[in-house]
Design an enzyme around this catalytic site. Structure first.
Site, PDB file in Angstrom:
ATOM      1  N   ASP A  24     -33.323 -99.447  12.526  1.00  0.00           N
ATOM      2  CA  ASP A  24     -31.744 -99.283  13.110  1.00  0.00           C
ATOM      3  C   ASP A  24     -30.994 -98.386  12.187  1.00  0.00           C
ATOM      4  O   ASP A  24     -31.815 -98.060  10.802  1.00  0.00           O
ATOM      5  CB  ASP A  24     -31.116-100.701  12.783  1.00  0.00           C
ATOM      6  CG  ASP A  24     -29.817-101.039  13.211  1.00  0.00           C
ATOM      7  OD1 ASP A  24     -29.555-100.690  14.650  1.00  0.00           O
ATOM      8  OD2 ASP A  24     -28.856-100.394  12.305  1.00  0.00           O
ATOM      9  N   GLU A  26     -27.774 -96.028  10.523  1.00  0.00           N
ATOM     10  CA  GLU A  26     -26.283 -96.019  10.622  1.00  0.00           C
ATOM     11  C   GLU A  26     -25.974 -94.572  10.350  1.00  0.00           C
ATOM     12  O   GLU A  26     -26.882 -93.820   9.706  1.00  0.00           O
ATOM     13  CB  GLU A  26     -25.642 -96.970   9.215  1.00  0.00           C
ATOM     14  CG  GLU A  26     -26.075 -98.316   9.410  1.00  0.00           C
ATOM     15  CD  GLU A  26     -25.570 -98.930  10.870  1.00  0.00           C
ATOM     16  OE1 GLU A  26     -24.466 -98.633  11.355  1.00  0.00           O
ATOM     17  OE2 GLU A  26     -26.051 -99.835  11.077  1.00  0.00           O
ATOM     18  N   HIS A 165     -23.876-104.371  11.407  1.00  0.00           N
ATOM     19  CA  HIS A 165     -23.712-103.101  11.198  1.00  0.00           C
ATOM     20  C   HIS A 165     -24.427-102.446   9.785  1.00  0.00           C
ATOM     21  O   HIS A 165     -24.023-101.272   9.327  1.00  0.00           O
ATOM     22  CB  HIS A 165     -22.440-102.313  11.506  1.00  0.00           C
ATOM     23  CG  HIS A 165     -21.888-102.771  12.774  1.00  0.00           C
ATOM     24  ND1 HIS A 165     -22.342-101.772  13.895  1.00  0.00           N
ATOM     25  CD2 HIS A 165     -20.829-103.740  13.287  1.00  0.00           C
ATOM     26  CE1 HIS A 165     -21.788-102.487  14.922  1.00  0.00           C
ATOM     27  NE2 HIS A 165     -20.829-103.297  14.522  1.00  0.00           N
ATOM     28  N   ASP A 170     -29.427-105.488  10.588  1.00  0.00           N
ATOM     29  CA  ASP A 170     -29.637-105.342  12.282  1.00  0.00           C
ATOM     30  C   ASP A 170     -31.106-105.315  12.879  1.00  0.00           C
ATOM     31  O   ASP A 170     -31.395-105.818  13.615  1.00  0.00           O
ATOM     32  CB  ASP A 170     -28.675-104.018  12.664  1.00  0.00           C
ATOM     33  CG  ASP A 170     -27.229-104.387  12.718  1.00  0.00           C
ATOM     34  OD1 ASP A 170     -26.711-105.353  12.245  1.00  0.00           O
ATOM     35  OD2 ASP A 170     -26.510-103.257  13.054  1.00  0.00           O
TER      36      ASP A 170
END
Length: 584
Positions: A24, A26, A165, A170
């Site tokens: 994952d 960001e 998030h 995540d």
């Protein structure tokens, strides 16, 4: 040849043995073109066990927008001393080495990673990628969750980590979602990575349960027959790799609705291994003709083909017949239906004043309207004698098997006349009818020499070395063989000729189906095929229908094609049907 399954790897990679890296990211925004990565989190799992975790903040070299900081909790101060993507990405790629990447809405994460690799000059390994969002859309219904967001799925599958998030959190939640989804597809018969890659809700549970029918089939070229419980042939197909092809009938790659019904009835798949792809294609045609399988569409009407021939009488006319003429009379075909054959006949009548009445002329008779409009010479009323009518018949015979150029010139004059009268639709109809005539004549002129030749032996280089050898007798594939690399091919040619099928033409019957002879002819016409020996004559007229066809076809490129004896086409599967794809 006996099919031997040497290892379970032939069946695919069991999911319990696959290493997944759930990742994952960001970022500072939604576009990798002008936004950077701020965090990478990943979990490496296999067989339900966590093997390791990876987490790093990344300095995006640009300010993080305020709303992104509110959403993720990542601020400029947090990433100030973090490594740049030039250092973080190689570390992640090493962590993910030899694995299948997994992400929720994988298109976002993988696009960012590939863009980062391109900017930094890092080599992208070309991972297989599994998208849990795409998989969940097939497996989680609206009754279970209002949407397929990671937070909703985490609740359904009781994830131990709540997605918030942050990349590693995540990723951990996605691991639990992944295991829940894999458990569901496992209950539906999906046990391997390959089956998971082709999983789709369009594949019925029956199709998945029947996947065992592909076990033990050979990885070899040939024909395969699906049979029901009573041994009745349901479907016949051909492939360069029987096993791989049959396995697709139980996956999303097979999208023909009738095939789901066929698989439901199938009880066994019988393979017929062939030495060459040509032999497999010919066997397929013969088996379909023999068994008329209910789920095959092509070739089943081969025996319904018709021909157009000139009758044997003082004043010949055109007639549609169901058996191919073998007495040397002028004829064209085969046609797939009487309707198409009639178009060819109408084309001849447009340019030549052949009589169209069906009665046998033995003396003076009454005239028809065609005489009044100049479309017939009137042999029925004695206005045209045998010699004059024979000249018209000779022009028709030339179109059928000789020089088609005079007929094409007559057609051009007819089209000019119709255009001058502004009868454009009539002109298009005449043109299209003539195309059907020329196509049939070209086919007949190509097939006739091969059908007449008692024997033809040809060779082509085999992809593994050596030669593919083919023996054709009267248009029928009498035998094939492959000479090994380094062996004297003429020894194998002699053996092939001695063991090939004996083919003897019969009165009123061609030795092979027209489609088989067409397949053989296409193989022979390939540029890398060499003629080893020929008994007979193999040629086509210089001004024949083939040349005229090449000139006419561009004029009707936008018109509907008459497929004739061409093969049906298999829709390729859509990319949307699978959650697993190659990220190259």
């Amino acid at each position: 040849m006996q099919a031997i399954q040497s290892t379970f790897d032939d069946l695919g990679t069991p999911l319990a043995e696959v290493t997944f890296v759930v990742v994952d990211l960001e970022s500072t925004g939604g576009s990798p073109a002008d936004c950077g990565i701020t965090e990478i989190g990943a979990v490496r799992v296999r067989g339900g066990e966590v093997l390791g975790e990876f987490q790093t903040l990344v300095n995006p070299a640009e300010p993080i927008p305020a709303f992104i900081s509110v959403l993720t909790g990542i601020t400029d101060a947090m990433v100030a001393d973090a490594p740049r993507i030039e250092s973080a990405l190689p570390a992640f790629l090493e962590f993910a080495r030899d694995s299948v990447l997994v992400a929720h809405n994988a298109g976002f994460d993988i696009t960012f990673l590939k863009a980062a690799a391109a900017r930094t000059g890092a080599a992208w390994p070309g991972f297989d990628v599994l998208d849990t969002l795409q998989l969940a859309r097939h497996l989680v219904t609206r009754d279970e969750a209002p949407n397929h967001k990671l937070s909703s799925l985490a609740r359904i599958f009781c994830a131990r980590t709540t997605p918030d998030h942050r990349a590693l959190h995540d990723a951990r939640a996605t691991v639990d979602v992944l295991h829940g989804l894999l458990e569901r597809v496992g209950n539906l018969g999906v046990q391997t990575l390959e089956e998971l890659g082709s999983y789709s809700s369009r594949v019925t549970p029956t199709q998945r349960r029947k996947a065992f029918l592909a076990e033990g089939l050979p990885h070899a070229p040939g024909v395969y027959l699906f049979k029901d419980r009573d041994g009745q042939v349901l479907y016949v197909g051909t492939s360069r790799d029987i096993r791989s092809r049959v396995r697709t009938y139980f996956t999303a790659a097979e999208q023909r609705s009738r095939m789901a019904d066929m698989v439901r009835l199938a009880h066994v798949v019988h393979p017929v291994v062939c030495q060459t792809p040509l032999e497999a294609q010919v066997r397929e045609v013969r088996l379909i003709d023999e068994h008329s399988p209910r789920f095959n569409r092509r070739s089943k009407n081969a025996r319904r083909a018709v021909w157009v021939r000139l009758t044997h009488e003082r004043f010949p006319r055109l007639s549609v017949v169901r058996t191919p003429p073998t007495d040397g009379s002028a004829s064209i075909g085969p046609f797939r239906s009487r309707a198409v054959a009639q178009q060819a006949i109408d084309a001849v009548h447009e340019i030549l004043p052949l009589r169209q009445c069906t009665k046998r002329l033995s003396g003076p008779s009454s005239a028809c309207a065609l005489l009044d409009i100049g479309r017939c010479g009137g042999p029925c009323v004695g206005q045209q004698d045998v010699e004059a009518y024979a000249a018209v018949v000779a022009e028709c015979e030339a179109i059928f098997r000789g020089d088609a150029r005079p007929g094409a010139e007559r057609l051009q004059a007819r089209l000019v006349e119709l255009a001058r009268q502004e009868r454009f639709e009539d002109a298009a109809t005449v043109r299209d009818r003539f195309v059907q005539l020329i196509r049939a004549a070209a086919r007949a002129q190509r097939l006739a020499p091969l059908t007449a030749a008692p024997e033809l032996v040809a060779a082509r280089r085999h992809h593994e070395g050596g030669w593919e050898l083919v023996c054709v007798r009267h248009g029928r594939l009498a035998g094939t063989a492959v000479s090994p690399r380094g062996a004297d091919p003429m020894v194998h040619v002699a053996t092939l000729r001695a063991t090939a099928e004996v083919v003897a033409p019969e009165e009123g019957r061609l030795p092979a189906l027209a489609e088989e002879t067409e397949l053989v002819l296409r193989w022979l016409e390939q540029p890398d095929v060499r003629i080893v020996d020929l008994e007979g004559v193999w040629s086509c007229p210089v001004g024949g229908a083939g040349r005229i066809r090449q000139e006419l076809e561009p004029a009707i490129a936008a018109a509907a094609e008459v497929r004739g004896f061409d093969r049906d086409q298999v829709l390729a599967p859509t990319a949307r049907g699978s959650a697993l794809r190659r990220a190259g």
